[in-house]
Motif scaffolding. Structure first.
Motif, PDB file in Angstrom:
ATOM      1  N   PHE A  31       0.978  -0.991   0.140  1.00 51.56           N
ATOM      2  CA  PHE A  31       0.102   0.126   0.080  1.00 51.56           C
ATOM      3  C   PHE A  31       1.072   1.285   0.085  1.00 51.56           C
ATOM      4  O   PHE A  31       0.468   2.322  -0.315  1.00 51.56           O
ATOM      5  N   ILE A  32       1.999   1.004   0.468  1.00 50.74           N
ATOM      6  CA  ILE A  32       3.215   2.084   0.262  1.00 50.74           C
ATOM      7  C   ILE A  32       3.896   2.231  -0.926  1.00 50.74           C
ATOM      8  O   ILE A  32       4.215   3.208  -1.487  1.00 50.74           O
ATOM      9  N   PHE A  33       4.537   1.049  -1.391  1.00 56.75           N
ATOM     10  CA  PHE A  33       5.113   0.856  -2.619  1.00 56.75           C
ATOM     11  C   PHE A  33       4.296   0.572  -3.877  1.00 56.75           C
ATOM     12  O   PHE A  33       4.880   0.571  -4.851  1.00 56.75           O
ATOM     13  N   GLY A  34       3.119   0.051  -3.661  1.00 53.90           N
ATOM     14  CA  GLY A  34       2.509  -0.010  -4.763  1.00 53.90           C
ATOM     15  C   GLY A  34       1.791  -1.284  -4.959  1.00 53.90           C
ATOM     16  O   GLY A  34       2.351  -2.297  -5.072  1.00 53.90           O
ATOM     17  N   GLN A  35       0.430  -1.414  -4.996  1.00 56.85           N
ATOM     18  CA  GLN A  35      -0.058  -2.649  -5.332  1.00 56.85           C
ATOM     19  C   GLN A  35      -0.035  -2.812  -6.670  1.00 56.85           C
ATOM     20  O   GLN A  35      -0.240  -1.901  -7.553  1.00 56.85           O
ATOM     21  N   GLY A  36      -0.191  -4.216  -7.000  1.00 56.79           N
ATOM     22  CA  GLY A  36      -0.152  -4.392  -8.661  1.00 56.79           C
ATOM     23  C   GLY A  36      -0.266  -6.111  -8.751  1.00 56.79           C
ATOM     24  O   GLY A  36      -0.131  -6.860  -7.660  1.00 56.79           O
ATOM     25  N   PRO A  37      -0.272  -6.452  -9.895  1.00 53.06           N
ATOM     26  CA  PRO A  37      -0.177  -8.135  -9.914  1.00 53.06           C
ATOM     27  C   PRO A  37       0.950  -8.760  -9.588  1.00 53.06           C
ATOM     28  O   PRO A  37       0.962  -9.957  -9.617  1.00 53.06           O
ATOM     29  N   TRP A  38       2.134  -8.052  -9.217  1.00 56.31           N
ATOM     30  CA  TRP A  38       3.256  -8.625  -8.657  1.00 56.31           C
ATOM     31  C   TRP A  38       2.957  -8.949  -7.104  1.00 56.31           C
ATOM     32  O   TRP A  38       3.860  -9.606  -6.728  1.00 56.31           O
ATOM     33  N   THR A  39       1.953  -8.129  -6.500  1.00 56.74           N
ATOM     34  CA  THR A  39       1.668  -8.413  -5.100  1.00 56.74           C
ATOM     35  C   THR A  39       1.668 -10.115  -4.743  1.00 56.74           C
ATOM     36  O   THR A  39       2.325 -10.417  -3.821  1.00 56.74           O
ATOM     37  N   PRO A  40       0.935 -10.951  -5.527  1.00 57.59           N
ATOM     38  CA  PRO A  40       0.743 -12.128  -4.907  1.00 57.59           C
ATOM     39  C   PRO A  40       2.043 -12.880  -4.860  1.00 57.59           C
ATOM     40  O   PRO A  40       1.998 -13.748  -4.114  1.00 57.59           O
ATOM     41  N   PHE A  41       2.941 -12.383  -5.943  1.00 59.31           N
ATOM     42  CA  PHE A  41       4.173 -13.258  -6.176  1.00 59.31           C
ATOM     43  C   PHE A  41       5.015 -12.859  -4.863  1.00 59.31           C
ATOM     44  O   PHE A  41       5.711 -13.756  -4.252  1.00 59.31           O
ATOM     45  N   GLN A  42       4.962 -11.520  -4.534  1.00 56.22           N
ATOM     46  CA  GLN A  42       5.819 -11.307  -3.350  1.00 56.22           C
ATOM     47  C   GLN A  42       5.320 -11.769  -2.206  1.00 56.22           C
ATOM     48  O   GLN A  42       5.957 -12.133  -0.973  1.00 56.22           O
ATOM     49  N   MET A  43       3.851 -11.947  -1.952  1.00 56.53           N
ATOM     50  CA  MET A  43       3.239 -12.577  -0.999  1.00 56.53           C
ATOM     51  C   MET A  43       3.617 -14.134  -0.715  1.00 56.53           C
ATOM     52  O   MET A  43       4.136 -14.625   0.358  1.00 56.53           O
ATOM     53  N   VAL A  44       3.573 -14.694  -1.845  1.00 54.86           N
ATOM     54  CA  VAL A  44       3.928 -16.139  -1.744  1.00 54.86           C
ATOM     55  C   VAL A  44       5.439 -16.204  -1.322  1.00 54.86           C
ATOM     56  O   VAL A  44       5.795 -17.326  -0.698  1.00 54.86           O
ATOM     57  N   ALA A  45       6.284 -15.414  -1.959  1.00 59.89           N
ATOM     58  CA  ALA A  45       7.709 -15.395  -1.632  1.00 59.89           C
ATOM     59  C   ALA A  45       8.171 -15.402  -0.408  1.00 59.89           C
ATOM     60  O   ALA A  45       8.896 -15.965   0.358  1.00 59.89           O
TER      61      ALA A  45
END
Length: 211
Positions: free
Chosen positions: A89-103
């Motif tokens: 929410f600070i750095f920017g939500q996007g379609p990359w977010t789920p990948f970062q969450m999983v990682a």
């Protein structure tokens, strides 16, 4: 990148999150445990935000690893996944977010699986397991976190990835992943000792030592 590839990649990442969240939900989680998790998530988010001017040099994954060691694999996954989600929410939500969450979640989960059993005596753990923890931090961040997040970059570049695309993306990401891994090692050196001791005292004092 085609819309269907974007949707499929996001769905795959989200599906990977479901088993961990379901397993966590089935546990009997005390309110005080949730408070501790929330504090660790907030600490990880603040840590990432505080170093916003230094790309990839963040303490967030060091804090996620510490959370996994102290609280176990399931809680480590929760801290990692939610820290990625909230901090974006600070750095920017996007379609990359789920990948970062999983990682990030998997890094916390593996830290708990590998090191939680040695955590019964925090002082002993810090003395005998610090080097393995540092090695784990470097390897997990470089290969696991970097490898999963870079999948998104590959998918974003072309709807038809080739071996050349994969080699180019992972080759270009080596420097950034090395910086991230090095930062994680540095912050583990600085934070693991005091944070694990403090978490151990909190767990014993408030009767949440069964995590």
């Amino acid at each position: 990148m085609g819309e269907h590839y974007l949707l499929i990649s996001i769905l795959i990442a989200l599906l990977a999150l479901i088993p961990f969240f379901v397993k966590f939900e089935r546990r009997k989680v005390q309110a005080r445990e949730l408070v501790l998790l929330a504090v660790l998530i907030a600490t990880a988010v603040v840590g990432r935000a505080a170093f916003f001017m230094l790309p990839n040099f963040k303490p967030i994954l060091a804090i996620v690893i510490i959370a996994g060691v102290a609280l176990g694999g399931e809680s480590g996954f929760m801290v990692g996944a939610m820290a990625a989600f909230v901090s974006n929410f600070i750095f920017g939500q996007g379609p990359w977010t789920p990948f970062q969450m999983v990682a990030m979640g998997l890094v916390g989960f593996l830290a708990g699986i590998l090191f939680k059993k040695y955590y019964a005596k925090a002082d002993s753990f810090i003395g005998k397991r610090k080097l393995p923890l540092l090695i784990f931090g470097a390897v997990a961040v470089f290969f696991l976190y970097g490898g999963i997040v870079d999948i998104w970059t590959i998918l974003a570049m072309t709807p038809h990835p080739t071996l050349a695309t994969v080699v180019a993306v992972y080759g270009a990401a080596v420097y950034f992943n090395l910086v991230h891994a090095g930062a994680t090692v540095i912050f583990l050196l600085l934070l693991a000792g005091p944070m694990l001791k403090k978490l151990r005292r909190v767990q014993i004092k408030y009767g949440i030592d069964n995590m």
